[in-house]
Design a protein around this motif. Structure first.
Motif, PDB file in Angstrom:
ATOM      1  N   LEU A   1       0.632  -1.282   0.067  1.00 37.88           N
ATOM      2  CA  LEU A   1      -0.031   0.075   0.096  1.00 37.88           C
ATOM      3  C   LEU A   1       0.770   1.025  -0.106  1.00 37.88           C
ATOM      4  O   LEU A   1       0.349   2.356   0.043  1.00 37.88           O
ATOM      5  N   VAL A   2       2.181   1.213   0.015  1.00 34.50           N
ATOM      6  CA  VAL A   2       2.878   2.319   0.314  1.00 34.50           C
ATOM      7  C   VAL A   2       3.402   2.524  -1.263  1.00 34.50           C
ATOM      8  O   VAL A   2       4.064   1.801  -1.759  1.00 34.50           O
ATOM      9  N   ASP A   3       3.235   4.126  -1.599  1.00 36.67           N
ATOM     10  CA  ASP A   3       3.600   4.173  -3.112  1.00 36.67           C
ATOM     11  C   ASP A   3       5.248   4.944  -3.299  1.00 36.67           C
ATOM     12  O   ASP A   3       5.541   4.922  -3.956  1.00 36.67           O
ATOM     13  N   GLU A   4       5.595   5.609  -2.008  1.00 39.16           N
ATOM     14  CA  GLU A   4       6.751   6.201  -1.918  1.00 39.16           C
ATOM     15  C   GLU A   4       7.329   5.948  -0.580  1.00 39.16           C
ATOM     16  O   GLU A   4       6.637   6.327   0.586  1.00 39.16           O
ATOM     17  N   TYR A   5       8.689   5.966  -0.352  1.00 34.95           N
ATOM     18  CA  TYR A   5       9.309   5.794   0.912  1.00 34.95           C
ATOM     19  C   TYR A   5      10.264   7.037   0.888  1.00 34.95           C
ATOM     20  O   TYR A   5      11.070   7.069   0.057  1.00 34.95           O
ATOM     21  N   ARG A   6      10.240   7.745   2.255  1.00 32.43           N
ATOM     22  CA  ARG A   6      11.212   8.720   2.325  1.00 32.43           C
ATOM     23  C   ARG A   6      12.070   8.544   3.551  1.00 32.43           C
ATOM     24  O   ARG A   6      11.577   8.447   4.590  1.00 32.43           O
ATOM     25  N   LEU A   7      13.152   7.472   3.630  1.00 29.88           N
ATOM     26  CA  LEU A   7      13.980   6.945   4.615  1.00 29.88           C
ATOM     27  C   LEU A   7      15.214   7.887   5.169  1.00 29.88           C
ATOM     28  O   LEU A   7      16.089   7.887   4.180  1.00 29.88           O
ATOM     29  N   TRP A   8      15.077   8.215   6.144  1.00 31.46           N
ATOM     30  CA  TRP A   8      16.146   8.989   6.751  1.00 31.46           C
ATOM     31  C   TRP A   8      16.988   8.391   7.193  1.00 31.46           C
ATOM     32  O   TRP A   8      16.868   7.613   8.465  1.00 31.46           O
TER      33      TRP A   8
ATOM     34  N   GLY B   1      25.265  14.752   8.143  1.00 26.91           N
ATOM     35  CA  GLY B   1      25.506  13.444   7.394  1.00 26.91           C
ATOM     36  C   GLY B   1      24.461  12.385   7.374  1.00 26.91           C
ATOM     37  O   GLY B   1      24.553  11.052   7.508  1.00 26.91           O
ATOM     38  N   VAL B   2      23.007  12.760   7.365  1.00 25.98           N
ATOM     39  CA  VAL B   2      21.770  12.188   7.352  1.00 25.98           C
ATOM     40  C   VAL B   2      21.704  12.038   5.973  1.00 25.98           C
ATOM     41  O   VAL B   2      21.589  13.102   4.965  1.00 25.98           O
ATOM     42  N   ASN B   3      21.532  10.608   5.562  1.00 26.19           N
ATOM     43  CA  ASN B   3      21.129  10.478   3.922  1.00 26.19           C
ATOM     44  C   ASN B   3      19.521  10.263   3.905  1.00 26.19           C
ATOM     45  O   ASN B   3      19.170   9.252   4.504  1.00 26.19           O
ATOM     46  N   VAL B   4      18.867  10.941   3.114  1.00 29.11           N
ATOM     47  CA  VAL B   4      17.479  10.615   2.850  1.00 29.11           C
ATOM     48  C   VAL B   4      17.301  10.018   1.521  1.00 29.11           C
ATOM     49  O   VAL B   4      17.447  10.643   0.364  1.00 29.11           O
ATOM     50  N   LEU B   5      16.728   8.576   1.664  1.00 26.64           N
ATOM     51  CA  LEU B   5      16.771   7.766   0.109  1.00 26.64           C
ATOM     52  C   LEU B   5      15.200   8.067  -0.030  1.00 26.64           C
ATOM     53  O   LEU B   5      14.329   7.548   0.959  1.00 26.64           O
TER      54      LEU B   5
END
Length: 207
Positions: free
Chosen positions: A145-152, A185-189
């Motif tokens: 059900l998830v269309d997009e992930y914003r992973l910090w 230094g946080v990457n957000v994918l």
């Protein structure tokens, strides 16, 4: 149709538990909460503000709701871009025990959350955003059900705690949309589902 967007903080080993404070979530004997706070800086808020501007509604798990409801209603500045949206937009909270709230525009989902979310997504509108809410998010992931992930992704490894993608999760592939970086230094994918993984083996090419 509305898109469902998942935003969550993760360690490098995939833990989502207790990011905001030492006592935020100690379930299961977890004693390493508060791992996000040392990395907080202005760039994080700027990015959060940019993305929350696309929200039309929020879908929250019970634990995240409790954390948000204890803070955001107290932020009454109408010029605050985060508070104005979190306070003003509809909030759908998944809970089997709660049925009322003093936080404006809050309703509760006590039945089949999968069917509720499918119906919610079928309606025209802006993004339905899930923030945190790890256990709820795992249910949504399991039902595609998830269309997009914003992973910090924070540059820290904890070695224990609840992981967003635990052992036994259904294999999934993702399409890379973009990567953002913060000064700390946080990457957000930003990723979108891309079906099942493909597998192959490297082959040496003879010269």
């Amino acid at each position: 149709m509305s898109k469902l967007i998942a935003t969550t903080f993760l360690t490098l080993d995939g833990v989502y538990q207790g990011p905001g404070g030492v006592e935020e979530d100690t379930s299961g004997g977890f004693d390493q909460g508060g791992w996000v706070t040392p990395f907080y800086e202005e760039g994080m808020q700027e990015l959060a503000t940019e993305w929350i501007s696309g929200a039309g509604a929020f879908l929250l798990g019970r634990r995240t709701y409790d954390i948000f409801a204890a803070h955001w209603p107290k932020v009454t500045d109408p010029g605050d871009p985060l508070a104005s949206r979190l306070n003003g937009l509809p909030k759908h909270v998944v809970s089997r025990t709660l049925s009322s709230s003093t936080w404006a525009n809050t309703s509760f989902v006590g039945g089949d959350v999968v069917e509720f979310v499918r119906d919610l997504k079928s309606r025209p509108g802006r993004e339905v955003q899930v923030h945190g809410s790890g256990a709820l998010l795992q249910t949504l992931i399991a039902h595609d059900l998830v269309d997009e992930y914003r992973l910090w992704q924070f540059p820290v490894v904890l070695g224990k705690g609840r992981r967003l993608f635990p052992d036994g999760v259904t294999p999934k592939a993702f399409e890379h949309v973009e990567t953002r970086h913060t000064a700390a230094g946080v990457n957000v994918l930003v990723l979108r589902p891309a079906g099942k993984p493909r597998f192959d083996t490297f082959r040496l090419v003879a010269e």
